[in-house]
Design an enzyme around this catalytic site. Structure first.
Site, PDB file in Angstrom:
ATOM      1  N   GLY A  48      -8.240  -9.797  23.705  1.00 41.40           N
ATOM      2  CA  GLY A  48      -7.575  -9.277  22.640  1.00 41.40           C
ATOM      3  C   GLY A  48      -7.690  -9.981  21.206  1.00 41.40           C
ATOM      4  N   GLU A  51      -3.499 -15.519  19.219  1.00 37.22           N
ATOM      5  CA  GLU A  51      -3.167 -14.602  20.487  1.00 37.22           C
ATOM      6  C   GLU A  51      -3.069 -13.308  19.407  1.00 37.22           C
ATOM      7  OE1 GLU A  51      -3.229 -12.902  22.908  1.00 37.22           O
ATOM      8  OE2 GLU A  51      -1.558 -12.924  24.119  1.00 37.22           O
ATOM      9  N   ASP A 108       4.457  -9.521  22.109  1.00 33.90           N
ATOM     10  CA  ASP A 108       5.082  -8.051  22.735  1.00 33.90           C
ATOM     11  C   ASP A 108       6.381  -8.658  23.465  1.00 33.90           C
ATOM     12  OD1 ASP A 108       5.029  -5.323  23.026  1.00 33.90           O
ATOM     13  OD2 ASP A 108       4.852  -5.733  25.160  1.00 33.90           O
ATOM     14  N   SER A 109       6.248  -8.853  24.830  1.00 31.46           N
ATOM     15  CA  SER A 109       7.469  -9.392  25.663  1.00 31.46           C
ATOM     16  C   SER A 109       7.642 -10.848  25.474  1.00 31.46           C
ATOM     17  CB  SER A 109       7.276  -8.978  27.208  1.00 31.46           C
ATOM     18  OG  SER A 109       6.267  -9.798  27.667  1.00 31.46           O
TER      19      SER A 109
HETATM   20  P1  IMP Z   1       3.487  -9.987  26.266  1.00 26.99           P
HETATM   21  O1  IMP Z   1       3.030 -10.990  27.435  1.00 26.99           O
HETATM   22  O2  IMP Z   1       3.996  -8.910  26.706  1.00 26.99           O
HETATM   23  O3  IMP Z   1       3.759 -10.614  24.975  1.00 26.99           O
HETATM   24  O4  IMP Z   1       1.969  -9.211  25.827  1.00 26.99           O
HETATM   25  C1  IMP Z   1       1.059  -9.638  25.154  1.00 26.99           C
HETATM   26  C2  IMP Z   1      -0.200  -9.191  25.473  1.00 26.99           C
HETATM   27  O5  IMP Z   1      -0.108  -7.513  25.832  1.00 26.99           O
HETATM   28  C3  IMP Z   1      -1.237  -9.306  24.386  1.00 26.99           C
HETATM   29  O6  IMP Z   1      -1.860 -10.271  24.432  1.00 26.99           O
HETATM   30  C4  IMP Z   1      -2.021  -7.845  24.272  1.00 26.99           C
HETATM   31  O7  IMP Z   1      -3.236  -7.962  25.196  1.00 26.99           O
HETATM   32  C5  IMP Z   1      -0.936  -6.883  25.184  1.00 26.99           C
HETATM   33  N1  IMP Z   1      -0.401  -5.854  24.076  1.00 26.99           N
HETATM   34  C6  IMP Z   1       0.883  -5.857  24.043  1.00 26.99           C
HETATM   35  N2  IMP Z   1       1.269  -4.767  23.283  1.00 26.99           N
HETATM   36  C7  IMP Z   1       0.022  -4.339  22.722  1.00 26.99           C
HETATM   37  C8  IMP Z   1      -0.475  -3.293  21.755  1.00 26.99           C
HETATM   38  O8  IMP Z   1       0.477  -2.352  21.454  1.00 26.99           O
HETATM   39  N3  IMP Z   1      -1.868  -2.926  21.929  1.00 26.99           N
HETATM   40  C9  IMP Z   1      -2.538  -3.589  22.699  1.00 26.99           C
HETATM   41  N4  IMP Z   1      -2.326  -4.488  23.537  1.00 26.99           N
HETATM   42  C10 IMP Z   1      -0.942  -5.032  23.524  1.00 26.99           C
END
Ligand code: IMP
Ligand code: MG
Length: 187
Positions: free
Chosen positions: A54, A108, A112-113
């Protein structure tokens, strides 16, 4: 932040352009200036670690605006399938650089989470790094479930699925030059 840019006909899954290319570029200039200042006095190069896939476009644009000595490296992790988080982060590919005794900046695409960055920051700190800081292009505050300290944020966005500028939906739309909001998908 809104733009009147037309979404190409082939991308009918997209609602609107959320952040256009010029806005991303101007924000990246500002972030690069701040990073140049923050690391002006370190010894040795700053190790940039882009999180694949990403962040590959953001990493490429940001590093070309840095004037401090730096090394570009990448790591590949996986925690998502479609638009569903699994909360289970897997390392698919580690850095080529040895991070011990280095200053590391994680790059990064989106917070998100928080699971991915929480995992990565802990992992890197355990490698006897001199410092571990984080820059994210996008932050979705409504989605945080794990508290993570982020040093630089490009843009704060609402809880919508976004694609483009490196971000994908099942590998689609990664190379759009802007960030667009997708229509909610039922799978
Ligand atoms: P986390 O571990 O939940 O914080 O997610 C992070 C990863 O989820 C990012 O590196 C993205 O690859 C993916 N991600 C989260 N939200 C989106 C979105 O809206 N579009 C595309 N990828 C996302
Ligand atoms: Mg992804």
């Amino acid at each position: 932040m809104e733009s009147s840019l037309a979404i190409p006909a082939l991308t009918k899954d997209l609602v609107r352009v959320l952040i256009d290319a010029d806005t991303i570029s101007r924000r990246t200039d500002e972030l690069a200036r701040q990073i140049n200042e923050a690391y002006a006095d370190i010894e040795g190069p700053l190790i940039l670690v882009g999180v694949l896939k990403g962040s590959f476009i953001f990493t490429a644009d940001l590093c070309r605006k840095l004037t401090i000595p730096h090394v570009v490296d990448f790591i590949a992790l996986s925690s998502y399938s479609g638009a569903e988080t699994t909360g289970n982060v897997r390392m698919l590919m580690d850095t080529r650089e040895n991070l011990e005794g280095r200053h590391v900046l994680i790059i990064e695409d989106i917070l998100d989470s928080g699971n991915t960055l929480d995992y990565l920051i802990r992992n890197f700190k355990s490698r006897k790094t001199l410092s571990v800081k984080t820059i994210v292009l996008l932050d979705k505050p409504e989605r945080h479930s794990v508290p993570v300290e982020i040093d630089w944020v490009g843009f704060t966005i609402p809880d919508v699925w976004v694609v483009g500028y490196g971000l994908d939906y099942n590998e689609r739309y990664r190379t759009l030059p802007y960030i667009a909001e997708m229509y909610p998908q039922d799978e």
